[in-house]
Motif scaffolding. Sequence first.
Motif, PDB file in Angstrom:
ATOM      1  N   ALA A   1      -9.901  14.842  37.683  1.00 16.44           N
ATOM      2  CA  ALA A   1     -10.427  16.131  38.139  1.00 16.44           C
ATOM      3  C   ALA A   1      -9.801  17.311  37.403  1.00 16.44           C
ATOM      4  O   ALA A   1     -10.368  18.408  37.387  1.00 16.44           O
ATOM      5  CB  ALA A   1     -10.199  16.275  39.643  1.00 16.44           C
ATOM      6  N   LYS A   2      -8.632  17.114  36.789  1.00 16.45           N
ATOM      7  CA  LYS A   2      -7.964  18.217  36.089  1.00 16.45           C
ATOM      8  C   LYS A   2      -8.610  18.517  34.743  1.00 16.45           C
ATOM      9  O   LYS A   2      -8.389  19.583  34.166  1.00 16.45           O
ATOM     10  CB  LYS A   2      -6.480  17.898  35.898  1.00 16.45           C
TER      11      LYS A   2
ATOM     12  N   ASP B   1       0.136  15.645  38.314  1.00 14.72           N
ATOM     13  CA  ASP B   1      -1.220  15.156  38.084  1.00 14.72           C
ATOM     14  C   ASP B   1      -1.388  14.464  36.731  1.00 14.72           C
ATOM     15  O   ASP B   1      -2.491  14.350  36.218  1.00 14.72           O
ATOM     16  CB  ASP B   1      -2.217  16.309  38.215  1.00 14.72           C
ATOM     17  N   TYR B   2      -0.295  14.018  36.147  1.00 18.94           N
ATOM     18  CA  TYR B   2      -0.365  13.286  34.879  1.00 18.94           C
ATOM     19  C   TYR B   2       0.869  12.404  34.757  1.00 18.94           C
ATOM     20  O   TYR B   2       1.873  12.598  35.465  1.00 18.94           O
ATOM     21  CB  TYR B   2      -0.436  14.238  33.680  1.00 18.94           C
TER      22      TYR B   2
ATOM     23  N   PRO C   1       1.352  20.331  32.198  1.00 21.48           N
ATOM     24  CA  PRO C   1       2.324  21.205  32.869  1.00 21.48           C
ATOM     25  C   PRO C   1       3.744  20.667  32.702  1.00 21.48           C
ATOM     26  O   PRO C   1       4.072  19.569  33.147  1.00 21.48           O
ATOM     27  CB  PRO C   1       1.867  21.176  34.328  1.00 21.48           C
ATOM     28  N   LEU C   2       4.587  21.470  32.067  1.00 16.73           N
ATOM     29  CA  LEU C   2       5.894  20.989  31.636  1.00 16.73           C
ATOM     30  C   LEU C   2       6.938  21.051  32.743  1.00 16.73           C
ATOM     31  O   LEU C   2       7.799  20.178  32.854  1.00 16.73           O
ATOM     32  CB  LEU C   2       6.334  21.825  30.424  1.00 16.73           C
ATOM     33  N   LEU C   3       6.856  22.060  33.594  1.00 16.46           N
ATOM     34  CA  LEU C   3       7.959  22.329  34.516  1.00 16.46           C
ATOM     35  C   LEU C   3       8.000  21.402  35.719  1.00 16.46           C
ATOM     36  O   LEU C   3       9.010  21.356  36.425  1.00 16.46           O
ATOM     37  CB  LEU C   3       7.906  23.787  34.980  1.00 16.46           C
TER      38      LEU C   3
ATOM     39  N   VAL D   1      -8.299   8.106  37.428  1.00 19.93           N
ATOM     40  CA  VAL D   1      -7.348   8.433  36.369  1.00 19.93           C
ATOM     41  C   VAL D   1      -8.000   8.190  35.013  1.00 19.93           C
ATOM     42  O   VAL D   1      -8.548   7.108  34.760  1.00 19.93           O
ATOM     43  CB  VAL D   1      -6.068   7.575  36.497  1.00 19.93           C
ATOM     44  N   LYS D   2      -7.945   9.209  34.163  1.00 18.64           N
ATOM     45  CA  LYS D   2      -8.419   9.098  32.783  1.00 18.64           C
ATOM     46  C   LYS D   2      -7.255   8.646  31.917  1.00 18.64           C
ATOM     47  O   LYS D   2      -6.144   9.172  32.037  1.00 18.64           O
ATOM     48  CB  LYS D   2      -8.941  10.456  32.301  1.00 18.64           C
ATOM     49  N   THR D   3      -7.474   7.666  31.035  1.00 16.44           N
ATOM     50  CA  THR D   3      -6.377   7.131  30.228  1.00 16.44           C
ATOM     51  C   THR D   3      -6.667   7.255  28.737  1.00 16.44           C
ATOM     52  O   THR D   3      -7.816   7.164  28.296  1.00 16.44           O
ATOM     53  CB  THR D   3      -6.115   5.649  30.565  1.00 16.44           C
ATOM     54  N   HIS D   4      -5.598   7.483  27.973  1.00 13.91           N
ATOM     55  CA  HIS D   4      -5.661   7.518  26.510  1.00 13.91           C
ATOM     56  C   HIS D   4      -4.433   6.802  25.949  1.00 13.91           C
ATOM     57  O   HIS D   4      -3.355   6.831  26.554  1.00 13.91           O
ATOM     58  CB  HIS D   4      -5.645   8.957  25.975  1.00 13.91           C
ATOM     59  N   TRP D   5      -4.592   6.205  24.778  1.00 15.75           N
ATOM     60  CA  TRP D   5      -3.454   5.722  24.004  1.00 15.75           C
ATOM     61  C   TRP D   5      -3.170   6.730  22.895  1.00 15.75           C
ATOM     62  O   TRP D   5      -4.044   7.036  22.093  1.00 15.75           O
ATOM     63  CB  TRP D   5      -3.739   4.354  23.378  1.00 15.75           C
TER      64      TRP D   5
END
Length: 620
Positions: free
Chosen positions: A614-615, A545-546, A516-518, A569-573
Amino acid sequence: MRKIVHIVALLLEVLSVFAQSSFKNGPLKVSDNHRYLVHQDGAPFFYMGDTAWELFHRLNREEADRYLKRRAEQGFTVIQTVALAEFDGLNTPNALGDKPLLNNDPTTPNEAYFKHVDYIVDKAAENNLVIGFLPTWGDKLFKSSWGNGPEIFNPKNARTYGQWLGNRYKNRQNIIWILGGDRTPRDGSEDVATWRAMAEGIEAGVGGADKALMTFHPQPNSIQDGGSSKWFHQDSWLDFNMHQNGHCRDTPVYDKITVSYNRTPTKPTMDAEPIYEDHPVCFNVLVIGFLPTWGDKLFKSSWGNGPEIFNPKNARTYGQWLGNRYKNRQNIIWILGGDRTPRDGSEDVATWRAMAEGIEAGVGGADKALMTFHPQPNSIQDGGSSKWFHQDSWLDFNMHQNGHCRDTPVYDKITVSYNRTPTKPTMDAEPIYEDHPVCFNVKDLGTSNAYDVRLYAYLDLFAGAHGHTYGCHDIWQMYSANRPAVNGPHIYWQEALELPGANQMKIVRRLIESRPLLDRVPDQSLIIENNYAPAERIQATRGTDYAFVYSAAGKPFTVNLGKISGQSVKTHWLNPRTGEAKDSGTIPNKGQQKFTPPSSGYGQDWVLVLDDLAKNYPVP
């Protein structure tokens, strides 16, 4: 001889009747409840239209046969097309080499051209297709800012032309007459009278109002206008209303349809030109950042050719001319300034303000022009363009410039304009370009690379910029063998299109648009190591939420968790060089957590992406 002519004419009439006989249920009319269309025998007719505006004009008979056959197979029932077509339809011949009118006179149609129209109308009937027949595109009445025109219609010749068409096609049962041709009738003009005269002529030609099913194709208008019903709902010739979407997403055409649906007397209504498949959304496939002038035409300074030609008076005139010329182009952002700092004690600020005022007047109001100012680099506390124009209503968002140097804390400058009141978007409009002499000093500092341009994209955006500008030294000047060069470009612009930094900008965009950008805000409190110098900078931004954290050189950092929603929290590189994302596991959303990027050193930048589990957001 007269007998032969009579026999030929009879044969043509027989062929026409044969073609039309395959239009199975007879001509169309409005249903008894005035909500739908039916055949004369009462069989329901569903209008499933395709816009083949140039069908009569551009396709030969073999091509038309193929098109009509396939559209019939696909379930379409109406083909909307134009006799006097949009694309220079008066002066560019059709596929058989014929123009529609003699001397561009609507009272003298060209028989050869309309024989081709006859063929297509009859071939449509063979395929059980209705022709939504536009006698003319609207530019032949009002050229506006698009279309070739010329403007040839008035009430008198429109009636004559309409009657000629009506008489010619009075025995074709597969025609719906569509006036308007994508134009809004102008207040104080003869437009409404001209369309009414054309409708009157068609009815006279076909032999009565009950023998012509007719509507009007407008441009998009407001909800309360109700499409074509704004002008013609009470006209007996208007059998049903049409609307147009404007080729934009999320347009509440349903509300517009509700207005015309509820008007009295009751008439059917429809969206006759919704958003097309494979169409630039809102005609906005690419936005033009339109600079009316480079700054040297106001202040030559030490570079640029000038001459200095602008003052407040002529700047306003020029701005108004530009605004009026491009007022119907939806893909323009106006950028004043042209890489110049307004001089103290000069008319520079007044001149730029006058140009902005002119543009707003030309486009028809401040709400119709999105505008900003492109300055030279200035100090952190100046805040880019906000130094001079932040309180000006015409300035919709701020711009900064890097100066084409490495290790410039543009993120701090962005913070200044980001925090100014009133709140306005901000961005780095001229960061360091790819393949550019660093700080204009190639001898000592060399040439910029993909890492340089990539680094500023992430640092600026995560500092609060709403968008970003990429630049390339070889492309801005369109460097080629036959043009003079400035500041030592290396490769021709065609080859420079494929430089790695340019290709890596899509990774930036994909990341920003993936969440979500805004609701995204800059937030350095998200990390402990939040004040490194540019070369090693750690920059953080987050939504509800990110969160994204950029490590310019792959240095480890510590995240203060709990600042976004979610228990986990899910994490990525994300690798900014390749766009590849690596799963880095799931952690509780509390306390502090240290993260070490997969690699470190010069050019080894990484983005950590943290998501509320959860998102269920997609991999970035």
